[in-house]
Scaffold this motif. Structure first.
Motif, mmCIF file in Angstrom:
data_model
loop_
_atom_site.group_PDB
_atom_site.id
_atom_site.type_symbol
_atom_site.label_atom_id
_atom_site.label_comp_id
_atom_site.label_asym_id
_atom_site.label_seq_id
_atom_site.Cartn_x
_atom_site.Cartn_y
_atom_site.Cartn_z
ATOM 1 N N ILE A 288 -2.983 -34.686 56.406
ATOM 2 C CA ILE A 288 -4.460 -34.303 55.382
ATOM 3 C C ILE A 288 -3.058 -36.209 53.713
ATOM 4 N N THR A 289 -3.504 -37.088 53.431
ATOM 5 C CA THR A 289 -2.141 -38.185 52.168
ATOM 6 C C THR A 289 -2.546 -38.104 51.539
ATOM 7 N N SER A 290 -1.960 -37.541 50.687
ATOM 8 C CA SER A 290 -2.466 -38.176 49.059
ATOM 9 C C SER A 290 -2.704 -37.042 48.213
ATOM 10 N N CYS A 291 -3.214 -35.183 48.776
ATOM 11 C CA CYS A 291 -4.588 -34.602 48.392
ATOM 12 C C CYS A 291 -3.902 -34.432 46.543
ATOM 13 N N SER A 292 -4.763 -33.827 45.801
ATOM 14 C CA SER A 292 -4.900 -33.365 44.894
ATOM 15 C C SER A 292 -3.513 -31.637 44.968
ATOM 16 N N THR A 293 -3.255 -32.225 43.701
ATOM 17 C CA THR A 293 -2.907 -30.913 43.302
ATOM 18 C C THR A 293 -2.717 -29.337 43.303
ATOM 19 N N ALA A 294 -4.629 -29.276 42.965
ATOM 20 C CA ALA A 294 -5.844 -28.403 42.916
ATOM 21 C C ALA A 294 -6.210 -28.230 44.483
ATOM 22 N N GLU A 295 -5.608 -29.358 45.663
ATOM 23 C CA GLU A 295 -5.913 -28.903 46.947
ATOM 24 C C GLU A 295 -4.594 -28.525 47.648
ATOM 25 N N ARG A 296 -3.721 -29.362 47.513
ATOM 26 C CA ARG A 296 -2.219 -28.552 47.959
ATOM 27 C C ARG A 296 -2.515 -27.144 47.649
ATOM 28 N N ASN A 297 -2.469 -26.751 46.229
ATOM 29 C CA ASN A 297 -2.441 -25.050 45.816
ATOM 30 C C ASN A 297 -3.854 -24.305 46.667
ATOM 31 N N ALA A 298 -4.773 -25.089 47.740
ATOM 32 C CA ALA A 298 -5.315 -24.414 47.895
ATOM 33 C C ALA A 298 -5.138 -24.332 49.159
ATOM 34 N N LEU A 299 -4.795 -25.045 49.430
ATOM 35 C CA LEU A 299 -3.847 -24.569 51.406
ATOM 36 C C LEU A 299 -2.717 -24.092 50.985
ATOM 37 N N LEU A 300 -1.998 -24.000 50.092
ATOM 38 C CA LEU A 300 -0.940 -22.472 49.942
ATOM 39 C C LEU A 300 -1.864 -21.449 49.875
ATOM 40 N N SER A 301 -2.806 -21.346 49.482
ATOM 41 C CA SER A 301 -3.593 -20.111 49.081
ATOM 42 C C SER A 301 -3.408 -19.371 50.440
ATOM 43 N N GLU A 302 -3.796 -20.733 51.390
ATOM 44 C CA GLU A 302 -5.246 -20.230 52.959
ATOM 45 C C GLU A 302 -3.700 -19.863 53.454
ATOM 46 N N CYS A 303 -2.084 -20.445 54.155
ATOM 47 C CA CYS A 303 -1.760 -20.451 55.079
ATOM 48 C C CYS A 303 -0.957 -19.639 55.002
ATOM 49 N N LEU A 304 0.385 -19.179 56.318
ATOM 50 C CA LEU A 304 0.491 -17.949 57.245
ATOM 51 C C LEU A 304 1.825 -18.444 56.020
ATOM 52 N N CYS A 305 2.720 -19.253 56.367
ATOM 53 C CA CYS A 305 4.015 -19.223 55.640
ATOM 54 C C CYS A 305 4.014 -21.245 55.881
ATOM 55 N N VAL A 306 5.362 -21.459 55.071
ATOM 56 C CA VAL A 306 5.333 -22.912 54.895
ATOM 57 C C VAL A 306 6.410 -23.101 56.135
ATOM 58 N N LEU A 307 6.490 -24.530 56.582
ATOM 59 C CA LEU A 307 7.372 -25.062 57.052
ATOM 60 C C LEU A 307 8.344 -26.399 56.530
ATOM 61 N N TYR A 308 8.979 -26.356 56.015
ATOM 62 C CA TYR A 308 10.240 -27.312 55.823
ATOM 63 C C TYR A 308 11.212 -27.627 56.476
ATOM 64 N N THR A 309 11.209 -29.684 56.937
ATOM 65 C CA THR A 309 11.694 -29.623 57.986
ATOM 66 C C THR A 309 13.056 -30.702 57.782
ATOM 67 N N PRO A 310 13.036 -31.200 56.568
ATOM 68 C CA PRO A 310 14.457 -31.934 56.136
ATOM 69 C C PRO A 310 15.604 -31.196 56.452
ATOM 70 N N LYS A 311 16.021 -32.352 56.942
ATOM 71 C CA LYS A 311 17.759 -31.728 57.498
ATOM 72 C C LYS A 311 18.949 -32.729 56.162
ATOM 73 N N ASP A 312 19.455 -31.100 55.361
ATOM 74 C CA ASP A 312 20.356 -32.195 54.310
ATOM 75 C C ASP A 312 19.987 -32.545 53.120
ATOM 76 N N GLU A 313 18.305 -32.129 52.799
ATOM 77 C CA GLU A 313 17.613 -32.134 51.676
ATOM 78 C C GLU A 313 18.333 -32.036 50.319
ATOM 79 N N HIS A 314 18.500 -32.892 49.649
ATOM 80 C CA HIS A 314 19.376 -32.640 48.584
ATOM 81 C C HIS A 314 19.035 -31.785 47.996
ATOM 82 N N PHE A 315 18.029 -31.426 47.801
ATOM 83 C CA PHE A 315 17.129 -29.886 47.048
ATOM 84 C C PHE A 315 15.942 -29.313 47.791
ATOM 85 N N GLY A 316 15.236 -30.178 47.509
ATOM 86 C CA GLY A 316 13.671 -29.447 47.992
ATOM 87 C C GLY A 316 12.684 -28.662 47.164
#
Length: 408
Positions: A288-316
């Motif tokens: 999914i490309t460039s979804c709205s904040t509401a769409e992103r929040n809905a995806l967050l609500s439905e998922c089991l967990c979030v994968l965050y893959t950048p290495k040495d990310e400044h903060f995130g």
């Protein structure tokens, strides 16, 4: 903690491109919070697409003024840094010449504007450094090194001209000291101001799906292929456990900022789709490309967990958003996530390998109740340390103090 009462200030915020991303999210949060403290806030930028931006930038809480959008972002897909400097310099010149004085000017990401902004004698200039740009740029060839040498020199010199320097994590602060050795030798040290997340936008979910969610811009440095390879490797674990949890059809959703103007965005998305095909999991991965904040929040609500893959990310910022949405986070054991995620409590910090990530994913599938428990702990952690209210109070204190001439 009650909000601090302070005299109203006129505050200008200068940001290169007000699109969708962690840096943009921080600037928008800063503007919203400073406005809520009674200040007059104005954002100036070289690009603002109302169809691809955070909703707050079009809500009328603060004006957004665009200067220099006619200046190209690149020249035949090269000279990105030079073009960014030119765009930001044009913005700064317009602020200098066309606007009355401000009490404080908050410059974000590009430090070259600071000498121009300092010409407004009554204004204090605060620079927010997400990460030294010279470390993000490529220095792989002789021509690139010659091209970057003056830019890198200017970055260090102009950064040191700010009245106050803020960074987004202790990791970035240590990198700042190791990179800008002349500034460190002069005792110029940044203060840490963590980004934040608006926790009120997330409600506790009633249920979830066996879906893993990756949220990142489609850039190669975000290492999204790690999420795809780790998801594919899930199949090497015990199938009977997956089946018993009705998780044999577990899925992965890859969502993030996408700008068709950027060649890398277009190429990288295609590379990820090809990888999913090669791994044999393309039928269970959704892009999914460039979804709205509401769409992103809905995806967050439905998922089991979030994968965050950048290495040495400044903060995130994504881990904060996920934890605020009651979701555990699996992230690389480096950079900013080490400061925001409590491993084993609000998620897992792993080596950046498909095997490590996949094992953590399997653990959550095997015990979804533990995933829910970690999600509740994650929400509590963000409320205590990373809410926009806390961020706003700290930022307001910094700006009030620097306006009064205090450095600490």
């Amino acid at each position: 903690m009650a909000r601090e009462k302070s005299s109203k200030m006129n505050i200008a915020v200068i940001h290169p491109d007000l699109g969708i991303g962690g840096a943009e999210r921080l600037i928008v949060d800063a503007a919203v919070e400073l406005a809520s403290h009674g200040h007059n806030v104005y954002i100036f930028t070289a690009h603002h697409d109302k169809n691809r931006c955070f909703e707050e930038t079009t809500a009328g809480t603060f004006p957004v003024t665009v200067y220099g959008s006619f200046i190209p972002r690149h020249i035949f897909y090269r000279l990105h840094a030079l073009c960014a400097y030119l765009r930001c310099l044009f913005v700064a010149l317009c602020v200098l010449l066309l606007w009355p004085s401000f009490d404080v000017i908050l410059a974000d990401q590009v430090s070259v504007v600071i000498p121009i902004l300092k010409l407004k004698k009554s204004a204090k200039v605060v620079f927010y450094c997400h990460f030294p740009d010279l470390l993000l740029a490529q220095h792989t060839t002789f021509l690139r090194r010659m091209y970057r040498k003056p830019i890198d020199y200017i970055e260090e010199i102009t950064t040191g001209m700010a009245d106050l320097i803020l960074v987004n994590s202790k990791f970035t602060a240590s990198t700042f000291a190791n990179t800008f050795k002349h500034l460190d030798g002069r005792g110029i040290q940044p203060a840490v101001l963590y980004p934040a997340v608006n926790v009120d936008q997330f409600k506790e979910p009633n249920s979830f799906k066996f879906n893993f969610l990756s949220i990142n811009r489609f850039e190669r440095k975000k290492n999204i292929e790690l999420a795809i390879s780790a998801f594919s490797m899930l199949q090497t674990f015990e199938g009977d456990v997956l089946q018993s949890r009705d998780a044999s059809n577990a899925s992965l959703t890859v969502v993030g900022g996408f700008d068709k103007r950027l060649k890398e965005n277009v190429e990288y998305l295609e590379e990820l789709k090809n990888l999913a095909e090669r791994e044999g999991v393309s039928n269970r991965i959704r892009f999914i490309t460039s979804c709205s904040t509401a769409e992103r929040n809905a995806l967050l609500s439905e998922c089991l967990c979030v994968l965050y893959t950048p290495k040495d990310e400044h903060f995130g910022i994504v881990p904060l958003e996920a934890m605020a949405a009651y979701k555990p986070v699996i992230a690389c054991n480096s950079g900013g996530p080490v400061e925001s995620i409590k491993s084993g409590v609000t998620g897992f910090l792993c080596d950046p390998t498909p095997r490590e990530f996949s094992q953590a994913m399997f653990q959550l599938i095997r015990d979804p109740q533990d995933a829910e428990k970690m999600g509740r702990e994650a929400r509590r952690h963000v409320l205590e340390s990373f809410s926009t209210k806390t961020f706003g109070q700290r930022l307001n204190r910094y700006l009030v103090d620097i306006r009064r001439g205090k450095k600490d």
